[in-house]
Design a protein around this motif. Structure first.
Motif, PDB file in Angstrom:
ATOM      1  N   ILE A 246      45.732  32.707  46.263  1.00  0.00           N
ATOM      2  CA  ILE A 246      44.740  33.748  46.016  1.00  0.00           C
ATOM      3  C   ILE A 246      43.794  33.287  44.914  1.00  0.00           C
ATOM      4  O   ILE A 246      44.211  32.671  43.928  1.00  0.00           O
ATOM      5  CB  ILE A 246      45.420  35.065  45.604  1.00  0.00           C
ATOM      6  CG1 ILE A 246      46.443  35.481  46.666  1.00  0.00           C
ATOM      7  CG2 ILE A 246      44.380  36.165  45.424  1.00  0.00           C
ATOM      8  CD1 ILE A 246      45.859  35.739  48.021  1.00  0.00           C
ATOM      9  N   VAL A 247      42.505  33.593  45.079  1.00  0.00           N
ATOM     10  CA  VAL A 247      41.505  33.277  44.064  1.00  0.00           C
ATOM     11  C   VAL A 247      40.679  34.523  43.783  1.00  0.00           C
ATOM     12  O   VAL A 247      40.731  35.511  44.525  1.00  0.00           O
ATOM     13  CB  VAL A 247      40.583  32.130  44.525  1.00  0.00           C
ATOM     14  CG1 VAL A 247      41.362  30.847  44.716  1.00  0.00           C
ATOM     15  CG2 VAL A 247      39.835  32.513  45.799  1.00  0.00           C
ATOM     16  N   ALA A 248      39.931  34.466  42.700  1.00  0.00           N
ATOM     17  CA  ALA A 248      38.986  35.527  42.345  1.00  0.00           C
ATOM     18  C   ALA A 248      37.577  34.971  42.481  1.00  0.00           C
ATOM     19  O   ALA A 248      37.297  33.853  42.036  1.00  0.00           O
ATOM     20  CB  ALA A 248      39.231  36.023  40.929  1.00  0.00           C
ATOM     21  N   ILE A 249      36.689  35.729  43.093  1.00  0.00           N
ATOM     22  CA  ILE A 249      35.302  35.318  43.292  1.00  0.00           C
ATOM     23  C   ILE A 249      34.398  36.353  42.616  1.00  0.00           C
ATOM     24  O   ILE A 249      34.445  37.538  42.954  1.00  0.00           O
ATOM     25  CB  ILE A 249      34.966  35.180  44.779  1.00  0.00           C
ATOM     26  CG1 ILE A 249      35.839  34.083  45.417  1.00  0.00           C
ATOM     27  CG2 ILE A 249      33.491  34.880  44.976  1.00  0.00           C
ATOM     28  CD1 ILE A 249      35.559  33.846  46.887  1.00  0.00           C
ATOM     29  N   LYS A 250      33.597  35.898  41.679  1.00  0.00           N
ATOM     30  CA  LYS A 250      32.677  36.790  40.970  1.00  0.00           C
ATOM     31  C   LYS A 250      31.267  36.610  41.536  1.00  0.00           C
ATOM     32  O   LYS A 250      30.723  35.499  41.549  1.00  0.00           O
ATOM     33  CB  LYS A 250      32.677  36.487  39.470  1.00  0.00           C
ATOM     34  CG  LYS A 250      31.674  37.337  38.686  1.00  0.00           C
ATOM     35  CD  LYS A 250      31.679  37.014  37.206  1.00  0.00           C
ATOM     36  CE  LYS A 250      32.887  37.600  36.525  1.00  0.00           C
ATOM     37  NZ  LYS A 250      32.849  39.072  36.434  1.00  0.00           N
TER      38      LYS A 250
ATOM     39  N   LYS B 115      38.738  39.656  45.522  1.00  0.00           N
ATOM     40  CA  LYS B 115      39.976  38.903  45.727  1.00  0.00           C
ATOM     41  C   LYS B 115      39.932  38.248  47.102  1.00  0.00           C
ATOM     42  O   LYS B 115      39.581  38.886  48.091  1.00  0.00           O
ATOM     43  CB  LYS B 115      41.177  39.853  45.631  1.00  0.00           C
ATOM     44  CG  LYS B 115      42.534  39.203  45.847  1.00  0.00           C
ATOM     45  CD  LYS B 115      43.634  40.260  45.748  1.00  0.00           C
ATOM     46  CE  LYS B 115      45.003  39.677  46.032  1.00  0.00           C
ATOM     47  NZ  LYS B 115      46.072  40.701  45.984  1.00  0.00           N
ATOM     48  N   ALA B 116      40.272  36.964  47.149  1.00  0.00           N
ATOM     49  CA  ALA B 116      40.220  36.245  48.420  1.00  0.00           C
ATOM     50  C   ALA B 116      41.377  35.271  48.498  1.00  0.00           C
ATOM     51  O   ALA B 116      41.950  34.880  47.486  1.00  0.00           O
ATOM     52  CB  ALA B 116      38.891  35.506  48.559  1.00  0.00           C
ATOM     53  N   SER B 117      41.719  34.875  49.722  1.00  0.00           N
ATOM     54  CA  SER B 117      42.766  33.888  49.937  1.00  0.00           C
ATOM     55  C   SER B 117      42.149  32.618  50.473  1.00  0.00           C
ATOM     56  O   SER B 117      41.130  32.640  51.168  1.00  0.00           O
ATOM     57  CB  SER B 117      43.827  34.412  50.914  1.00  0.00           C
ATOM     58  OG  SER B 117      43.231  34.754  52.154  1.00  0.00           O
ATOM     59  N   LEU B 118      42.758  31.480  50.145  1.00  0.00           N
ATOM     60  CA  LEU B 118      42.255  30.187  50.595  1.00  0.00           C
ATOM     61  C   LEU B 118      42.688  29.931  52.022  1.00  0.00           C
ATOM     62  O   LEU B 118      43.881  29.837  52.317  1.00  0.00           O
ATOM     63  CB  LEU B 118      42.787  29.078  49.701  1.00  0.00           C
ATOM     64  CG  LEU B 118      42.341  29.121  48.235  1.00  0.00           C
ATOM     65  CD1 LEU B 118      42.820  27.887  47.524  1.00  0.00           C
ATOM     66  CD2 LEU B 118      40.850  29.229  48.138  1.00  0.00           C
ATOM     67  N   GLY B 119      41.716  29.824  52.909  1.00  0.00           N
ATOM     68  CA  GLY B 119      42.029  29.497  54.282  1.00  0.00           C
ATOM     69  C   GLY B 119      42.970  30.474  54.943  1.00  0.00           C
ATOM     70  O   GLY B 119      43.737  30.108  55.830  1.00  0.00           O
ATOM     71  N   GLY B 120      42.966  31.725  54.486  1.00  0.00           N
ATOM     72  CA  GLY B 120      43.849  32.724  55.062  1.00  0.00           C
ATOM     73  C   GLY B 120      45.274  32.653  54.572  1.00  0.00           C
ATOM     74  O   GLY B 120      46.129  33.414  55.016  1.00  0.00           O
TER      75      GLY B 120
END
Length: 1008
Positions: A746-750, A736-741
């Motif tokens: 929020i996006v998911a990165i596989k 799980k990550a956020s765009l530019g903080g």
């Protein structure tokens, strides 16, 4: 609220323990205060209902929800009903030795039941129902000899009931353990509860024979006995007649066999009987007619035989009769109207014959009558159309005559009318358009030879209109969709003529439009493109002509289209499902342009443009005269000069080409500048990773370049760490990550598990970009990727509610279970997403790994399929590795993959989807391992269906559900999990079936 300080809590526990060691006279008045404060310390109270509970008070008698004995000032009742409390039922209450009533229903308490509650010696009423309690029922409850009322229903209690639980139950009057996960036999010590009035074990997993006689039948004070929705089996013996006080008996939803007790009529106070959904057989005992106060009788879905009992008309207190799905024969008594109080009558799917009794019109309170699937003949009694019926289903019989005219009373009340599959003749009554509450109308399969009444458009609540195969003539009324609520319109197989009305675009709610096998002519109206919800369009075998409107390509939800055997020409629309239609869907036309067809391609274009040489008067004439001598000297022409069509086309083409070259050059220059900007930013972003030695420098490719600045500001090292990990699966680990903080984006990165396999970015890029173009409301969109030879990442949207697996199998006790409406929404949405993958692309996109872990849920619990198309990306590289990985998902693997070489196709997805349906319906995993056996869910449910007990598998935590939806869905799941791939339906057919299942069906009788 919880105590603000752990120190304060420890202090309370210390005082509490010391209080237990002091003389009763010293701290007698404080025992209740301390006990309640300790109990409160383990509770979360979001609405501060318990704020008045103050540890500084010397007495709790003034506290909210507390009742005290005025004589000694001790607490006698705690009533915390429905206060939204959560937490544990911890220590403290055992200190309240004068407590008589403890009532905590309708909260969110979790954990196991505190066995120390049994230390409250004088407790008479204990109600812990409608919480999230789990674990076993404490054996210490056997010591609560003063208990008169025990309700542990609607929790998640499991395991067998302790056999000694009822050793000291002489005082017990009320017992309910319903709505749990309890299993095993019913304890034999129950016979000691000789004062028991109300006994409810429904909606559990109890099995075996309940030992009625002399067991339960010995509880001669019983008024209510409910053993429904369990796995009980065997015969129900006679001797029930000893229960002279019995008022309600519910045994439905079990595996009981044999005949009904012959002496059941000796229970004079019986008012409600439900033996449905078992395997009872034989004839109905005649003693039933002795039950003079019986108002509810349900024998449906059994194996009863013999003639329909003529004495039923003597039971004039009956309000509800359901004998459906048996093998009753004979005719109905003409005296049926003597049951004056009758409100609900269902005799569907038997072998009944004869006329429908006219005397039914005397049942003035009747509002639902279902007779479908019999062999009734004769005409429909006209008096029935003069009553206040809500539902009338006479379908699939041999009824003749015409449809009777209706009265104003029926206009206002009728909601469902199904007369399909009969031999009705005559016209459709014109006043049928006046049924203001009608939502379902089915007259298909008759010989009406009628025109469609023009007033159907005034049916404001109509959602289903089915007039197939009814010999209808004339044209389709233009106002048929004035109401805007119509979801299904089926007019197939008639003699309709004329055009499809342009007003069809007003049917904004249509999911299915089927006008096939008529004589409709003219063109397909462009207004069809306004039907944004349309999923099935069937226009085959008509006389439609012209080109198909290109606007139809905007219908994104289309799954099935058939326009074959018309007179259509020209190009197919470029969007939606049209570019991927099979030959069978477009064949038999005059000239549709498609590589699938061998015939000519005809375009319906206007005639060529010809310029009039004299259109510009003397100007052209004078010019001609000036040039005449020159022309005559060269070629002898005497004609006037004018521009030909070919010259105009050539000039226009050259202009377009020139402009195109200029435009492309400008776009390329802009793209180069943009790519250079992104590459420079990415290089700076990845440099820290490279210097640290953790990652090789790579490129982050985003399909939406507008977001690049946000994406590239995040370091990969800050994403790919254990703290950010949210799951893993066959193809990799998800973070799980956020765009530019920005925590709002929020996006998911596989991170794909393909290290040292992919060698060429070009191949990876081509495949991933193709998947990035796939868009559907039930698919997780792919936003971009990151690539190096050592690591590949896929970036997609984040689903806030997690996966279906976690919501279904890993649900926290504080999280409510999924209702049937939500589960059906998930089934239908998942089916639509898979159908889009299978039918909107060539070659089809096969998911390869359909399971609840890959079905994500958004904030509204709408399903979003993830990981689609990764098989297309990876199986080219190492099929053997992927095949082995797929074996790690037992229960979801289609048998042709598990037993043979890897051959991935759409039917593999259909199999996994069928298993997913079964998980949603049952709440169980596809494979469960016991101590001595392995249960395959599909095989288990199939066996129950063959026994006629398919609904026994339904997840009890789901609560109430419509059987007429759940059962067809279960059957569909079993078809999808067929061992033979060719026997499984396509996903487009699955969606169509689910749409039919979800259409308005006959409603259940309210109040029963």
């Amino acid at each position: 609220m919880k105590m603000k300080s752990s120190t304060a809590m420890m202090a309370l526990f210390s005082v509490f323990m010391i209080a237990g060691c002091l003389d009763d006279d010293t701290l007698q008045l404080n025992d209740d205060v301390l006990g309640l404060i300790v109990f409160k310390s383990a509770i979360y109270d979001p609405f501060m209902h318990l704020d008045s509970w103050n540890e500084d008070d010397t007495s709790p008698c003034a506290w909210n929800f507390i009742t005290c004995n005025q004589a000694n000032g001790r607490v006698t009742e705690i009533l915390l009903n429905g206060l939204n409390l959560s937490g544990k039922i911890g220590r403290g209450l055992e200190k309240l030795q004068f407590l008589k009533v403890l009532s905590l229903p309708g909260n969110n308490f979790t954990g196991s039941i505190n066995p120390e509650l049994s230390l409250i010696i004088g407790l008479e009423r204990l109600n812990l129902s409608q919480n999230g309690l789990s674990g076993n029922i404490p054996t210490s409850f056997a010591n609560m000899s003063s208990l008169q009322f025990l309700d542990l229903s609607t929790n998640s209690l499991s395991g067998p009931v302790p056999d000694n639980l009822f050793e000291n139950c002489l005082s017990l009057h009320f017992l309910s353990l319903s709505g749990n996960l309890l299993e095993g036999p019913i304890p034999s010590t129950l016979t000691k509860c000789t004062s028991l009035n109300h006994f409810n074990l429904s909606n559990n997993r109890f099995s075996g024979n309940p030992n009625f006689s002399p067991g339960i039948w010995s509880l001669t004070r019983l008024r209510t006995l409910d053993l429904s929705m369990n796995q009980l089996s065997g015969a129900v013996p006679d001797d029930i007649g000893v229960l002279h006080t019995l008022k309600e008996l519910f045994l439905h939803g079990n595996h009981f066999t044999g005949s009904l007790p012959a002496d059941i009529g000796l229970c004079p106070h019986l008012s409600r009987l439900d033996f449905s959904n078992n395997r009872f057989s034989g004839e109905i005992p005649g003693s039933l007619q002795k039950l003079k106060v019986l108002n509810f009788l349900n024998l449906s879905n059994n194996l009863f035989t013999g003639d329909f009992p003529s004495w039923i008309s003597n039971m004039n207190t009956l309000e509800y009769i359901d004998f459906s799905e048996n093998a009753f024969m004979g005719s109905l008594p003409m005296s049926m109207g003597d049951i004056k109080s009758l409100k609900f009558l269902s005799l569907s799917y038997n072998k009944l014959t004869g006329n429908i009794p006219k005397s039914l019109v005397y049942c003035s309170g009747l509002f639902i009558i279902r007779l479908t699937g019999n062999s009734f003949n004769g005409s429909i009694p006209e008096g029935l159309f003069d009553m206040g019926l809500k539902e009338m289903d006479f379908s699939r019989n041999q009824i003749t005559g015409s449809i009777p005219p209706a009265s104003s009373r029926l206009f206002e009340s009728l909601q469902v009318l199904d007369l399909s599959g009969n031999n009705l003749t005559g016209e459709i009554p014109a006043e049928m358009g006046l049924f203001s509450g009608l939502s379902y109308l089915n007259l298909s399969g008759n010989y009406l030879e009628s025109r469609m009444p023009p007033d159907f458009g005034y049916l404001q609540n109509l959602t289903v209109l089915d007039l197939r195969n009814s010999a209808l003539v004339g044209s389709i009324p233009g106002d048929i969709c004035n109401s805007g609520s119509l979801a299904i319109l089926q007019l197939d197989g008639n003699l309709l003529t004329g055009p499809i009305p342009k007003e069809i675009g007003n049917c904004s709610s249509l999911n299915l439009l089927s006008l096939s096998h008529n004589n409709l002519s003219g063109s397909i109206p462009k207004s069809v493109s306004l039907l944004k919800k349309l999923e099935i369009l069937k226009l085959e075998v008509n006389q439609l002509s012209g080109e198909i409107p290109q606007e139809l390509g905007k219908l994104e939800n289309l799954l099935i289209v058939n326009i074959s055997h018309n007179r259509l020409v020209g190009r197919l629309p470029t969007g939606s499902i049209f570019p991927n239609l099979d030959e069978s869907a477009i064949e038999g036309n005059l000239g549709i342009c498609s590589p699938l067809l061998k015939g000519p391609c005809k375009l319906d274009v206007p005639k060529p443009l010809v310029l009039d040489p004299y259109a510009y008067g003397n100007q052209i004439g004078n010019q001609n005269r000036r040039n005449r001598h020159s022309r005559n000297s060269t070629d002898g022409f005497t004609h006037h000069r004018f521009l030909s069509v070919s010259a105009i086309v050539a000039i226009a083409a050259s202009v377009v080409i020139t402009l195109g070259v200029i435009l492309i050059s400008l776009l390329n220059a802009s793209a180069r500048r943009r790519i250079a900007f992104v590459d420079n930013a990415l290089e700076s972003m990845c440099s820290s990773s490279t210097r640290s030695g953790s990652l090789a420098a790579g490129k982050l490719i985003l399909f939406d370049t507008k977001s690049s600045a946000d994406w590239i500001s995040t370091s990969l090292d800050s994403i790919l760490n254990k703290a950010s990990e949210i799951g893993s699966g066959v193809f990799g680990t998800v973070y799980k990550a956020s765009l530019g903080g920005d925590e709002r984006r929020i996006v998911a990165i596989k991170k794909l598990v393909t290290a040292n396999i992919l060698q060429y970015q070009e191949e990876f890029d081509r495949e991933v970009r193709g998947l990035g173009k796939v868009r559907h409301p039930n698919l997780i969109p792919l936003r971009g990727y990151y690539w190096t030879p050592q690591m590949q990442l896929l970036v997609s949207d984040f689903a806030v509610e997690g996966s279906l697996r976690s919501r279904l199998h890993e649900r926290l006790p504080t999280t409510p279970p999924l209702s049937w409406s939500i589960r059906f929404k998930i089934v239908l949405g998942t089916a639509k997403g898979l159908a889009h993958l299978h039918h909107s692309f060539r070659p089809p996109i096969v998911h390869y790994n359909v399971k609840p872990g890959n079905i994500l849920l958004d904030e509204n619990l709408n399903p979003k399929i993830s990981d689609f198309g990764l098989a297309r990306l990876l199986t080219k590289l190492d099929k053997h590795v992927l095949s082995n990985r797929f074996q790690s998902a037992p229960g979801y693997v289609a048998p042709e993959l598990a037993c043979q070489s890897l051959r991935v196709n759409e039917k593999c997805d259909v199999y996994g989807f069928g298993v997913l349906i079964l998980e949603l319906v049952t709440g169980r995993r596809p494979v469960e391992y016991g101590e001595d056996n392995v249960v395959i869910l599909a095989d288990h449910v199939r066996a129950l269906l063959e026994q006629g007990n398919a609904l026994d598998c339904v997840d009890p935590s789901m609560g109430k559900y419509p059987e007429d939806e759940v059962l067809p869905v279960v059957k569909l799941a079993l078809v999808c999990t067929s061992q033979i791939p060719s026997s499984r339906p396509s996903m487009a057919e699955v969606v169509q079936i689910l749409q039919v299942i979800s259409t308005p069906a006959p409603h259940r009788m309210e109040g029963f």
